[in-house]
Motif scaffolding. Structure first.
Motif, PDB file in Angstrom:
ATOM      1  N   THR A  79       0.843  -1.190   0.000  1.00  0.00           N
ATOM      2  CA  THR A  79       0.000   0.000   0.000  1.00  0.00           C
ATOM      3  C   THR A  79       0.882   1.245   0.000  1.00  0.00           C
ATOM      4  O   THR A  79       1.903   1.285   0.672  1.00  0.00           O
ATOM      5  CB  THR A  79      -0.927  -0.009   1.240  1.00  0.00           C
ATOM      6  OG1 THR A  79      -1.743  -1.192   1.177  1.00  0.00           O
ATOM      7  CG2 THR A  79      -1.814   1.210   1.297  1.00  0.00           C
ATOM      8  N   ALA A  80       0.465   2.237  -0.746  1.00  0.00           N
ATOM      9  CA  ALA A  80       1.239   3.478  -0.845  1.00  0.00           C
ATOM     10  C   ALA A  80       1.322   4.193   0.499  1.00  0.00           C
ATOM     11  O   ALA A  80       0.447   4.046   1.356  1.00  0.00           O
ATOM     12  CB  ALA A  80       0.601   4.397  -1.887  1.00  0.00           C
ATOM     13  N   GLU A  81       2.350   4.966   0.652  1.00  0.00           N
ATOM     14  CA  GLU A  81       2.638   5.703   1.885  1.00  0.00           C
ATOM     15  C   GLU A  81       1.474   6.603   2.315  1.00  0.00           C
ATOM     16  O   GLU A  81       1.228   6.774   3.505  1.00  0.00           O
ATOM     17  CB  GLU A  81       3.895   6.536   1.651  1.00  0.00           C
ATOM     18  CG  GLU A  81       4.398   7.296   2.826  1.00  0.00           C
ATOM     19  CD  GLU A  81       5.707   8.009   2.507  1.00  0.00           C
ATOM     20  OE1 GLU A  81       6.299   8.533   3.461  1.00  0.00           O
ATOM     21  OE2 GLU A  81       6.134   8.042   1.331  1.00  0.00           O
ATOM     22  N   GLU A  82       0.752   7.158   1.361  1.00  0.00           N
ATOM     23  CA  GLU A  82      -0.327   8.089   1.694  1.00  0.00           C
ATOM     24  C   GLU A  82      -1.660   7.387   1.991  1.00  0.00           C
ATOM     25  O   GLU A  82      -2.667   8.038   2.272  1.00  0.00           O
ATOM     26  CB  GLU A  82      -0.522   9.113   0.558  1.00  0.00           C
ATOM     27  CG  GLU A  82      -0.955   8.516  -0.762  1.00  0.00           C
ATOM     28  CD  GLU A  82       0.198   8.039  -1.654  1.00  0.00           C
ATOM     29  OE1 GLU A  82      -0.089   7.629  -2.794  1.00  0.00           O
ATOM     30  OE2 GLU A  82       1.369   8.061  -1.224  1.00  0.00           O
ATOM     31  N   ASP A  83      -1.677   6.059   1.972  1.00  0.00           N
ATOM     32  CA  ASP A  83      -2.909   5.296   2.198  1.00  0.00           C
ATOM     33  C   ASP A  83      -2.802   4.403   3.428  1.00  0.00           C
ATOM     34  O   ASP A  83      -1.720   4.182   3.964  1.00  0.00           O
ATOM     35  CB  ASP A  83      -3.217   4.429   0.967  1.00  0.00           C
ATOM     36  CG  ASP A  83      -3.535   5.242  -0.266  1.00  0.00           C
ATOM     37  OD1 ASP A  83      -4.053   6.372  -0.125  1.00  0.00           O
ATOM     38  OD2 ASP A  83      -3.257   4.763  -1.376  1.00  0.00           O
ATOM     39  N   PRO A  98      -7.363   6.794   1.796  1.00  0.00           N
ATOM     40  CA  PRO A  98      -6.357   7.846   2.006  1.00  0.00           C
ATOM     41  C   PRO A  98      -6.205   8.164   3.493  1.00  0.00           C
ATOM     42  O   PRO A  98      -7.187   8.195   4.243  1.00  0.00           O
ATOM     43  CB  PRO A  98      -6.928   9.032   1.240  1.00  0.00           C
ATOM     44  CG  PRO A  98      -8.368   8.745   1.059  1.00  0.00           C
ATOM     45  CD  PRO A  98      -8.545   7.261   1.114  1.00  0.00           C
ATOM     46  N   ARG A  99      -4.968   8.356   3.933  1.00  0.00           N
ATOM     47  CA  ARG A  99      -4.700   8.665   5.354  1.00  0.00           C
ATOM     48  C   ARG A  99      -5.311   9.994   5.785  1.00  0.00           C
ATOM     49  O   ARG A  99      -5.756  10.136   6.907  1.00  0.00           O
ATOM     50  CB  ARG A  99      -3.200   8.738   5.613  1.00  0.00           C
ATOM     51  CG  ARG A  99      -2.548   7.403   5.698  1.00  0.00           C
ATOM     52  CD  ARG A  99      -1.126   7.537   6.225  1.00  0.00           C
ATOM     53  NE  ARG A  99      -0.392   6.331   5.963  1.00  0.00           N
ATOM     54  CZ  ARG A  99      -0.398   5.266   6.761  1.00  0.00           C
ATOM     55  NH1 ARG A  99      -1.101   5.273   7.858  1.00  0.00           N
ATOM     56  NH2 ARG A  99       0.284   4.209   6.438  1.00  0.00           N
ATOM     57  N   ASN A 100      -5.336  10.971   4.904  1.00  0.00           N
ATOM     58  CA  ASN A 100      -5.817  12.313   5.271  1.00  0.00           C
ATOM     59  C   ASN A 100      -7.255  12.534   4.819  1.00  0.00           C
ATOM     60  O   ASN A 100      -7.560  13.500   4.143  1.00  0.00           O
ATOM     61  CB  ASN A 100      -4.898  13.371   4.655  1.00  0.00           C
ATOM     62  CG  ASN A 100      -3.488  13.259   5.202  1.00  0.00           C
ATOM     63  OD1 ASN A 100      -3.302  12.977   6.379  1.00  0.00           O
ATOM     64  ND2 ASN A 100      -2.504  13.465   4.355  1.00  0.00           N
ATOM     65  N   ARG A 101      -8.131  11.621   5.214  1.00  0.00           N
ATOM     66  CA  ARG A 101      -9.559  11.776   4.871  1.00  0.00           C
ATOM     67  C   ARG A 101     -10.135  12.942   5.632  1.00  0.00           C
ATOM     68  O   ARG A 101      -9.884  13.135   6.797  1.00  0.00           O
ATOM     69  CB  ARG A 101     -10.327  10.519   5.228  1.00  0.00           C
ATOM     70  CG  ARG A 101     -10.102   9.406   4.236  1.00  0.00           C
ATOM     71  CD  ARG A 101     -10.836   8.171   4.586  1.00  0.00           C
ATOM     72  NE  ARG A 101     -12.241   8.444   4.848  1.00  0.00           N
ATOM     73  CZ  ARG A 101     -13.058   7.558   5.361  1.00  0.00           C
ATOM     74  NH1 ARG A 101     -12.626   6.377   5.682  1.00  0.00           N
ATOM     75  NH2 ARG A 101     -14.320   7.833   5.569  1.00  0.00           N
ATOM     76  N   LYS A 102     -10.953  13.714   4.973  1.00  0.00           N
ATOM     77  CA  LYS A 102     -11.603  14.862   5.624  1.00  0.00           C
ATOM     78  C   LYS A 102     -13.081  14.658   5.658  1.00  0.00           C
ATOM     79  O   LYS A 102     -13.664  14.034   4.875  1.00  0.00           O
ATOM     80  CB  LYS A 102     -11.262  16.133   4.867  1.00  0.00           C
ATOM     81  CG  LYS A 102      -9.764  16.337   4.832  1.00  0.00           C
ATOM     82  CD  LYS A 102      -9.410  17.660   5.323  1.00  0.00           C
ATOM     83  CE  LYS A 102      -7.899  17.711   5.260  1.00  0.00           C
ATOM     84  NZ  LYS A 102      -7.180  18.643   5.805  1.00  0.00           N
TER      85      LYS A 102
END
Length: 145
Positions: A75-79, A141-145
């Motif tokens: 998994t990608a770093e941002e996920d 995504p890690r930065n879900r808003k």
């Protein structure tokens, strides 16, 4: 398999070490590589059901988290990974001194990874497959808003 995050090993190890529930149960990280992850658990009386066999909830927990660890390796770093669904086959009554779980990504994807995990009961030199999990892991995504 190819790791998309060069720090995947630390991410997976931290996911085991920082999960309070895993700590309470006693599940520990063993190792991982691109597309796979392993964990273990020393069996104690608290892991057994009333009949003396390893509780299905313990097997499901180790299989689910280890499958998530395997998914994180690709998994990608941002996920991050969140279990979307799983099915566990309890193949035989589990008895022994420890559990070893190995999970393998069958199909990585952009939105979902398909993963399998096998749970083995260890008793001395004997290693017995006691359950098998199939799971779909959502990639979010890690930065879900």
């Amino acid at each position: 398999m190819h790791a998309l995050d060069p720090n995947y090993r630390k991410v997976v190890k931290d996911a085991f070490n920082e999960a309070a529930f895993l700590s309470a149960v006693g599940i520990t990280f063993v190792d991982c590589g691109p597309g796979w992850c392993e964990s273990s658990l020393r069996i104690e009386p608290r892991h057994l059901q009333h009949t003396g066999v390893i509780h299905a909830g313990v097997q499901a927990t180790i299989a689910d988290h280890t499958a998530g660890g395997a998914a994180m390796t690709v998994t990608a770093e941002e996920d991050f990974i969140l279990t979307s669904e799983f099915k566990i086959h309890l193949l035989r009554a589990g008895t022994g001194d420890a559990l070893l779980c190995r999970a393998q990504v069958l199909k990585p994807g952009k939105a979902f990874h398909v993963v399998e995990a096998e749970v083995f009961a260890l008793a001395g030199e004997r290693k017995t497959l006691i359950s098998k999990l199939s799971a779909t892991m959502a990639v979010l995504p890690r930065n879900r808003k």
